[in-house]
Design a protein around this motif. Structure first.
Motif, mmCIF file in Angstrom:
data_model
loop_
_atom_site.group_PDB
_atom_site.id
_atom_site.type_symbol
_atom_site.label_atom_id
_atom_site.label_comp_id
_atom_site.label_asym_id
_atom_site.label_seq_id
_atom_site.Cartn_x
_atom_site.Cartn_y
_atom_site.Cartn_z
ATOM 1 N N THR A 148 44.466 -24.632 -15.968
ATOM 2 C CA THR A 148 43.856 -25.609 -15.434
ATOM 3 C C THR A 148 44.426 -26.337 -14.216
ATOM 4 N N HIS A 149 43.730 -27.192 -13.556
ATOM 5 C CA HIS A 149 44.449 -28.008 -12.332
ATOM 6 C C HIS A 149 45.586 -28.584 -12.608
ATOM 7 N N PRO A 150 46.709 -28.691 -11.646
ATOM 8 C CA PRO A 150 47.709 -29.053 -12.321
ATOM 9 C C PRO A 150 48.038 -30.624 -12.392
ATOM 10 N N ARG A 151 47.249 -31.297 -12.328
ATOM 11 C CA ARG A 151 47.159 -32.683 -12.871
ATOM 12 C C ARG A 151 46.609 -33.148 -14.062
ATOM 13 N N SER A 195 53.529 -26.223 -22.240
ATOM 14 C CA SER A 195 52.851 -26.118 -20.791
ATOM 15 C C SER A 195 53.638 -26.014 -20.001
ATOM 16 N N PHE A 196 53.519 -25.362 -18.665
ATOM 17 C CA PHE A 196 54.225 -25.429 -17.482
ATOM 18 C C PHE A 196 53.141 -25.829 -16.362
ATOM 19 N N ARG A 197 54.108 -26.398 -15.351
ATOM 20 C CA ARG A 197 52.985 -26.647 -14.031
ATOM 21 C C ARG A 197 53.575 -26.110 -12.830
ATOM 22 N N THR A 198 52.896 -25.587 -12.203
ATOM 23 C CA THR A 198 53.204 -25.002 -10.815
ATOM 24 C C THR A 198 52.270 -26.181 -9.522
ATOM 25 N N ASN A 199 52.488 -26.081 -8.251
ATOM 26 C CA ASN A 199 51.685 -26.775 -7.472
ATOM 27 C C ASN A 199 50.358 -26.513 -7.276
ATOM 28 N N THR A 200 50.017 -25.321 -7.907
ATOM 29 C CA THR A 200 48.549 -24.902 -7.790
ATOM 30 C C THR A 200 47.671 -24.733 -9.279
ATOM 31 N N TYR A 201 48.554 -24.719 -10.463
ATOM 32 C CA TYR A 201 48.064 -24.769 -11.640
ATOM 33 C C TYR A 201 48.949 -25.312 -12.618
ATOM 34 N N LYS A 202 48.177 -25.429 -14.001
ATOM 35 C CA LYS A 202 48.979 -25.942 -15.288
ATOM 36 C C LYS A 202 48.457 -24.930 -16.267
ATOM 37 N N LEU A 203 49.340 -24.149 -17.018
ATOM 38 C CA LEU A 203 49.091 -23.446 -18.035
ATOM 39 C C LEU A 203 49.371 -24.200 -19.386
ATOM 40 N N SER A 204 48.577 -24.282 -20.373
ATOM 41 C CA SER A 204 48.872 -24.956 -21.492
ATOM 42 C C SER A 204 48.717 -23.636 -22.664
ATOM 43 N N PHE A 205 49.626 -23.840 -23.557
ATOM 44 C CA PHE A 205 49.672 -22.875 -24.472
ATOM 45 C C PHE A 205 49.723 -23.291 -25.948
ATOM 46 N N MET A 206 49.010 -22.502 -27.065
ATOM 47 C CA MET A 206 49.415 -22.814 -28.268
ATOM 48 C C MET A 206 49.457 -21.630 -29.126
ATOM 49 N N GLU A 207 50.193 -21.426 -30.030
ATOM 50 C CA GLU A 207 50.174 -20.253 -30.858
ATOM 51 C C GLU A 207 49.898 -20.654 -32.495
ATOM 52 N N SER A 208 48.891 -20.134 -33.169
ATOM 53 C CA SER A 208 48.877 -20.264 -34.299
ATOM 54 C C SER A 208 49.557 -19.727 -35.384
ATOM 55 N N PRO A 209 49.713 -20.294 -36.524
ATOM 56 C CA PRO A 209 50.773 -19.518 -37.481
ATOM 57 C C PRO A 209 50.116 -18.104 -37.780
ATOM 58 N N SER A 210 49.096 -17.601 -37.567
ATOM 59 C CA SER A 210 48.494 -16.347 -37.677
ATOM 60 C C SER A 210 48.897 -15.509 -36.350
ATOM 61 N N GLY A 211 49.458 -16.048 -35.478
ATOM 62 C CA GLY A 211 49.791 -15.280 -34.170
ATOM 63 C C GLY A 211 48.889 -15.297 -33.240
ATOM 64 N N ILE A 212 47.519 -16.086 -33.201
ATOM 65 C CA ILE A 212 46.527 -16.204 -32.303
ATOM 66 C C ILE A 212 47.116 -17.119 -30.975
#
Length: 169
Positions: free
Chosen positions: A118-121, A95-112
């Protein structure tokens, strides 16, 4: 059946860290960068076409994966910046966070790739992303009418994800 750590999908998903609708949007990409699903809950400003938005998001993920692998202090063979990596290869980010949002990421073994903005908090969503992936496997992949690589049109999957994501904090 176990797909991604933990146990089978249970009626009790990971508990959200707070109540309220803090989710803005969710993307599901396949390994080739095709956006299989885009869901939006709280996005007041729309400045790009959906195709441009999907390209930018996938490009951001590609660049961040490449950068984190290049900066990995534990790897001697860094490779070239911008060269595609296999799922699970090299250093990864969650994940990474800015002052306006948080981006959360997951990659499966199959590449999905599942991305939740979401909200930054909002707290750590790794378990929530794994739960969403398990829903994807149960309601989409196991559906005999679904062809891999096509857009996700499962109403049951969409409804279940909507209910779950609306409760994330």
């Amino acid at each position: 059946m176990q797909f991604f750590g933990g146990t089978e999908i249970s009626p009790s998903p990971p508990v959200p860290t707070a109540s309220g609708n803090n989710a803005h949007m969710m993307y599901v990409f396949n390994r080739n960068g095709v956006c299989l699903l885009y869901r939006e809950w709280n996005r007041p400003l729309k400045t790009l076409s959906p195709q441009q938005d999907h390209k930018l998001m996938f490009g951001l993920l590609f660049s961040l994966k490449s950068l984190t692998a290049k900066m990995d202090p534990t790897s001697v063979d860094k490779g070239n910046l911008g060269v595609p990596q296999l799922p699970g290869q090299g250093c990864s980010f969650h994940s990474f966070r800015t002052n306006t949002y948080k981006l959360s990421f997951m990659e499966s073994p199959s590449g999905i790739k599942i991305i939740l903005v979401t909200h930054p908090r909002t707290g750590d969503l790794r378990d929530s992303l794994k739960y969403i992936y398990n829903l994807y496997v149960e309601y989409v992949v196991k559906n005999p009418l679904y062809s891999p690589g096509t857009l996700i049109r499962s109403e049951l999957f969409n409804k279940t994800v909507d209910q779950y994501v609306r409760g994330l904090g």
